[in-house]
Design a protein around this motif. Sequence first.
Motif, mmCIF file in Angstrom:
data_model
loop_
_atom_site.group_PDB
_atom_site.id
_atom_site.type_symbol
_atom_site.label_atom_id
_atom_site.label_comp_id
_atom_site.label_asym_id
_atom_site.label_seq_id
_atom_site.Cartn_x
_atom_site.Cartn_y
_atom_site.Cartn_z
ATOM 1 N N THR A 7 31.310 22.921 28.073
ATOM 2 C CA THR A 7 31.318 23.046 29.537
ATOM 3 C C THR A 7 30.408 24.196 29.974
ATOM 4 O O THR A 7 30.169 25.120 29.200
ATOM 5 N N THR A 8 29.967 24.137 31.228
ATOM 6 C CA THR A 8 29.342 25.320 31.846
ATOM 7 C C THR A 8 30.395 25.915 32.782
ATOM 8 O O THR A 8 31.436 25.294 33.013
ATOM 9 N N ALA A 9 30.111 27.097 33.323
ATOM 10 C CA ALA A 9 30.926 27.580 34.445
ATOM 11 C C ALA A 9 30.689 26.608 35.597
ATOM 12 O O ALA A 9 29.655 25.943 35.646
ATOM 13 N N ILE A 10 31.637 26.516 36.520
ATOM 14 C CA ILE A 10 31.355 25.693 37.701
ATOM 15 C C ILE A 10 30.819 26.626 38.791
ATOM 16 O O ILE A 10 31.368 27.691 39.037
ATOM 17 N N GLY A 47 29.992 21.402 36.934
ATOM 18 C CA GLY A 47 30.584 21.077 38.225
ATOM 19 C C GLY A 47 30.495 22.185 39.254
ATOM 20 O O GLY A 47 29.710 23.132 39.112
ATOM 21 N N LEU A 48 31.318 22.048 40.278
ATOM 22 C CA LEU A 48 31.224 22.915 41.443
ATOM 23 C C LEU A 48 32.593 23.510 41.802
ATOM 24 O O LEU A 48 33.601 22.807 41.817
ATOM 25 N N GLN A 73 26.435 20.858 49.414
ATOM 26 C CA GLN A 73 26.136 21.779 48.318
ATOM 27 C C GLN A 73 26.161 21.045 46.978
ATOM 28 O O GLN A 73 25.325 21.282 46.113
ATOM 29 N N ALA A 74 27.159 20.163 46.818
ATOM 30 C CA ALA A 74 27.289 19.428 45.552
ATOM 31 C C ALA A 74 26.016 18.630 45.309
ATOM 32 O O ALA A 74 25.516 18.546 44.181
ATOM 33 N N GLU A 75 25.463 18.053 46.373
ATOM 34 C CA GLU A 75 24.242 17.263 46.215
ATOM 35 C C GLU A 75 23.080 18.152 45.759
ATOM 36 O O GLU A 75 22.297 17.782 44.898
ATOM 37 N N LYS A 76 23.031 19.383 46.305
ATOM 38 C CA LYS A 76 21.944 20.309 45.917
ATOM 39 C C LYS A 76 22.049 20.673 44.438
ATOM 40 O O LYS A 76 21.055 20.674 43.713
ATOM 41 N N PHE A 77 23.270 21.031 44.008
ATOM 42 C CA PHE A 77 23.447 21.449 42.613
ATOM 43 C C PHE A 77 23.258 20.266 41.653
ATOM 44 O O PHE A 77 22.636 20.406 40.600
ATOM 45 N N ILE A 92 32.518 17.805 37.770
ATOM 46 C CA ILE A 92 33.820 17.985 38.438
ATOM 47 C C ILE A 92 33.642 18.800 39.709
ATOM 48 O O ILE A 92 32.858 19.762 39.730
ATOM 49 N N ARG A 93 34.343 18.420 40.740
ATOM 50 C CA ARG A 93 34.382 19.219 41.966
ATOM 51 C C ARG A 93 35.844 19.576 42.183
ATOM 52 O O ARG A 93 36.714 18.708 42.096
ATOM 53 N N THR A 94 36.099 20.856 42.486
ATOM 54 C CA THR A 94 37.502 21.283 42.557
ATOM 55 C C THR A 94 38.218 20.721 43.786
ATOM 56 O O THR A 94 39.422 20.881 43.919
ATOM 57 N N SER A 95 37.460 20.074 44.684
ATOM 58 C CA SER A 95 38.123 19.427 45.824
ATOM 59 C C SER A 95 38.581 18.014 45.461
ATOM 60 O O SER A 95 39.219 17.344 46.282
ATOM 61 N N GLN A 96 38.264 17.562 44.269
ATOM 62 C CA GLN A 96 38.657 16.192 43.902
ATOM 63 C C GLN A 96 40.148 16.122 43.578
ATOM 64 O O GLN A 96 40.713 17.056 43.006
#
Length: 513
Positions: A7-10, A47-48, A73-77, A92-96
């Motif tokens: 994983t990377t950091a989000i 993820g974000l 922002q998610a689209e940019k990243f 992964i997005r933490t709003s999911q």
Amino acid sequence: MKNFYITTAIDYANGSPHLGHAYEKVLTDVVARFRRLKGESVHFLTGLDEHGQKVQQSARKAGVEPLKFCDEQAEKFASMCRLLNISNDDYIRTSQERHKKVVRALLQKLFDKGEIYKSEYKGFYSARQEQFLQDKDRNEDGSWPEIFGEVSEITESNYFFKIGKYQEWLVDYIKTHDNFIFPRFRAKQVLEFLKEPLNDLCISRPKERLEWGIPLPFDENYVTYVWFDALVNYISAVGFGAADFESYWPADFHVIGKDILVPPHAVYWPIMLKALDIEPPKSLLVHGWWLSSGEKMSKSLGNIVNPLDLVSQFGADAFRYFLMREMNVGQDSDFSADQFLARYTSDLGNDLGNLVSRGLNMSHRYCGGFVKAQSVNEEPETSLKDAWSAVRGEILPLYEGMQFHIALDKIFAFIRAINKYAETRAPWKLAKSADPADKARLETSLAFMCEGLRLAASALAPIMPTISEKILSLLAQPKLDTFGDALNWSDRLCGAKLGAQEILFPRPQQPKA
Ligand code: MSP
């Protein structure tokens, strides 16, 4: 079968993607691609990180709902990931909902186990920044810096997670698990931090101050502290609670920057997992920082490097090469446009690019575009083969040990050795000779150049996937799925019909005067 899970950091949804974010993705991607080439089944997550005060503020400023702001922002990243050719399997997005439901379940479990309690929190609060302050935030004379506006002492009820009681366990765990923190010198920093008693962690924020977060399942008047929420992404994304969770967990590597090692990843996260009876991740791969001309990148200094500018001008692989070549994983490194150009022109243009164009060019001119047999085995052929066999023995252990800068140094030394071999053999002179032995030397020399190039391109596949594939296709070879025996010197190119000469690294355009 257990996946190699990395994983990377989000990234914080608040800012814009920059060189630091790009580097972490590329580094993780290189490890993931390397493992796939070794034949492992890899799961790569990025993820974000979307909740929290700053995102709420930025959304307000932009006049949109936080979720809408985060969508943009998610689209940019995610688009940065695509441009850098990042091979992540999930985002992964933490709003999911898949994430939020795991966070809620874990909080409830900790609460039921008596690991979370409610208490009063007393501290200095900046209404302007909407945050609690600590003594270290004060000016030298004890006053508060301007940016905090009016600061007042307030008392607030909050929920606390009993992390203090795990301190001894954690110290022992770090001391007895040498691979837990890589590079190892970073473990010292963590142990140093753990010399002071650990305060229990405040894991809630009252809703009246922060709405944009995950409500506590046992008290709807609060949302979850953003680090508690964010760290859980590593398990929520691979279906914590589902049947196949164990084919992912424990993660093999969490790739993170040095700034988020202590306390979040090296203290909070292993303790959260321990309290929940979940195994800790196998390893934290802690990278250093990219500085810009010796300084930390920041908006106010105006020295933020936008990776996308370089990628659009020079291509993703040149950028990936530079990052991996210049950074000794774990240390800091300085980014400078001059250094980037120097590497681009000399390593990529003059060494690799030149080898591709002269190898193909001469093969077309003297051998009808075919690779002929390697029929001669004398000096300098033996030396070139020996040079490869030395590199070949080192390359995989270097990749395995995250020593990408040294691996690249060796591969490019080999590329230069092929160019030197070409100078020594001088096929253009052999072509003028009427001696049949020289004809065999001519054909062998071009076959050697092509085989050397094939080996170098194969070894570069994790770092420069597109260029590697391109070179292999010019040599009539398929894209590399696994290393297999691809790194062994062979005569597999014999009879191959080569592609047309191509310029892989065009000279950068000079700025107009
Ligand atoms: N959202 C948190 C991480 C939560 S992980 C559960 C965060 N986000 S961040 O956007 O600030 O940083 C994301 C990653 O980029 C971090 O690992 C951070 O160290 C890295 N970098 C940010 N700037 C950097 C450089 N200048 N150089 C290298 N990496 C740095 O922290």
